[in-house]
Design a protein around this motif. Structure first.
Motif, PDB file in Angstrom:
ATOM      1  N   LYS A  89       0.785  -1.149  -0.028  1.00  0.00           N
ATOM      2  CA  LYS A  89       0.114  -0.077  -0.098  1.00  0.00           C
ATOM      3  C   LYS A  89       0.852   1.383  -0.114  1.00  0.00           C
ATOM      4  CE  LYS A  89      -3.497   2.361   2.467  1.00  0.00           C
ATOM      5  NZ  LYS A  89      -4.610   2.569   3.096  1.00  0.00           N
ATOM      6  N   VAL A  90       0.519   2.440  -0.990  1.00  0.00           N
ATOM      7  CA  VAL A  90       1.058   3.663  -0.895  1.00  0.00           C
ATOM      8  C   VAL A  90       0.064   4.344   0.241  1.00  0.00           C
ATOM      9  CG1 VAL A  90       1.268   5.756  -1.675  1.00  0.00           C
ATOM     10  CG2 VAL A  90       1.868   3.701  -3.083  1.00  0.00           C
ATOM     11  N   HIS A  91       0.798   4.773   1.342  1.00  0.00           N
ATOM     12  CA  HIS A  91       0.162   5.608   2.381  1.00  0.00           C
ATOM     13  C   HIS A  91      -0.218   6.839   2.156  1.00  0.00           C
ATOM     14  CE1 HIS A  91       1.519   1.592   4.029  1.00  0.00           C
ATOM     15  NE2 HIS A  91       0.294   1.581   4.920  1.00  0.00           N
ATOM     16  N   GLY A  92      -1.106   7.238   1.232  1.00  0.00           N
ATOM     17  CA  GLY A  92      -1.488   8.630   0.790  1.00  0.00           C
ATOM     18  C   GLY A  92      -2.136   9.359   1.984  1.00  0.00           C
ATOM     19  N   GLY A  93      -1.554  10.814   1.998  1.00  0.00           N
ATOM     20  CA  GLY A  93      -2.036  11.392   3.178  1.00  0.00           C
ATOM     21  C   GLY A  93      -1.416  11.385   4.420  1.00  0.00           C
ATOM     22  N   ARG A  94      -0.071  10.524   4.368  1.00  0.00           N
ATOM     23  CA  ARG A  94       0.442  10.193   5.603  1.00  0.00           C
ATOM     24  C   ARG A  94       2.154  10.503   5.563  1.00  0.00           C
ATOM     25  NH1 ARG A  94      -1.895   7.639   9.695  1.00  0.00           N
ATOM     26  NH2 ARG A  94      -3.943   7.418   9.307  1.00  0.00           N
ATOM     27  N   ALA A  95       2.638  10.730   6.420  1.00  0.00           N
ATOM     28  CA  ALA A  95       4.031  10.877   6.265  1.00  0.00           C
ATOM     29  C   ALA A  95       4.727   9.834   7.662  1.00  0.00           C
ATOM     30  CB  ALA A  95       4.450  12.328   6.635  1.00  0.00           C
ATOM     31  N   LEU A  96       6.011   9.537   7.343  1.00  0.00           N
ATOM     32  CA  LEU A  96       6.433   8.456   8.373  1.00  0.00           C
ATOM     33  C   LEU A  96       7.711   9.359   8.726  1.00  0.00           C
ATOM     34  CD1 LEU A  96       7.158   5.701   9.888  1.00  0.00           C
ATOM     35  CD2 LEU A  96       8.752   5.281   7.912  1.00  0.00           C
ATOM     36  N   TYR A  97       7.828   9.696   9.962  1.00  0.00           N
ATOM     37  CA  TYR A  97       9.061  10.395  10.633  1.00  0.00           C
ATOM     38  C   TYR A  97       9.811   9.454  11.434  1.00  0.00           C
ATOM     39  CZ  TYR A  97       6.065  14.810   9.722  1.00  0.00           C
ATOM     40  OH  TYR A  97       5.520  15.680   9.234  1.00  0.00           O
ATOM     41  N   CYS A  98      11.013   9.565  10.986  1.00  0.00           N
ATOM     42  CA  CYS A  98      11.955   8.721  11.431  1.00  0.00           C
ATOM     43  C   CYS A  98      13.327   9.216  11.472  1.00  0.00           C
ATOM     44  CB  CYS A  98      12.055   7.280  10.482  1.00  0.00           C
ATOM     45  SG  CYS A  98      12.281   7.814   8.700  1.00  0.00           S
TER      46      CYS A  98
END
Length: 195
Positions: A89-98
């Motif tokens: 899945k492409v997690h549209g509308g999301r950002a992974l902070y890492c």
């Protein structure tokens, strides 16, 4: 920095292939597997440096790509943790902070291990990092350990070795030195699904 007198002496070896076969790895196994790749990369680079010939670049044969998306403003995206990513899945509308937790290596992509706010690790492969295999110092600088990132609309997939990871097809989907918004720390709602 990677080419000391004995650059391989402190790198851990992979403890077990059992979990890899299941597609699930412990934190220690994931770190050890990544460092095995770093070790291979250092050996390839040392060989390249000694012979001044083109070094062998192993191919992951992973053709599943993240479709191009329009430029997205990071401030409009909701945070997502690694544990909430869904395979394929492409997690549209999301950002992974890492943050980057292990040195990079280069094959067809620049690959690093990243850790989210809850301490989970996942490989991150950036395919359009604009650095070549002969530009290791540039890659190490750009993807330095402990550098903070935001991965815009992460694509979570099964890699050719059977493990899970995030694939990024354009450097534009990485925001360097990004800090999660303060509202993420106060948000008790699960980060599952689309916004």
């Amino acid at each position: 920095q990677l080419l000391s007198d004995d650059p391989l002496k402190d790198l851990p070896t992979h403890p077990s292939a059992a979990n890899r076969a299941r597609g699930k790895q412990s934190r220690e196994e994931m770190m050890a597997q990544h460092m095995d790749h770093v070790r291979d990369h250092v050996r390839d680079l040392a060989s390249y440096t000694r012979t001044q010939q083109n070094r062998v670049v192993r191919n992951t044969h992973s053709f599943e790509r993240n479709p191009p998306s329009p430029k997205v403003d990071l401030a409009t995206l909701r945070s997502i943790d690694i544990g909430d990513l869904r395979e394929g899945k492409v997690h549209g509308g999301r950002a992974l902070y890492c943050s980057i937790e292990a040195p990079c290596y280069i094959m067809q992509a620049v690959t690093v291990l990243v850790e989210d706010a809850v301490g989970e690790l996942i490989p991150l492969a950036v395919y359009d990092a604009r650095v070549g295999p002969d530009q290791v110092s540039r890659a190490c600088e750009l993807f330095s350990v402990k550098r903070r990132l935001a991965v815009v609309e992460p694509f979570f997939k099964r890699r050719s070795d059977g493990t899970l990871g995030i694939r990024v097809d354009t450097l534009d989907d990485i925001v360097f030195d990004a800090e999660p918004p303060a509202s993420c720390a106060d948000d008790d709602t699960p980060n599952m699904g689309d916004p």
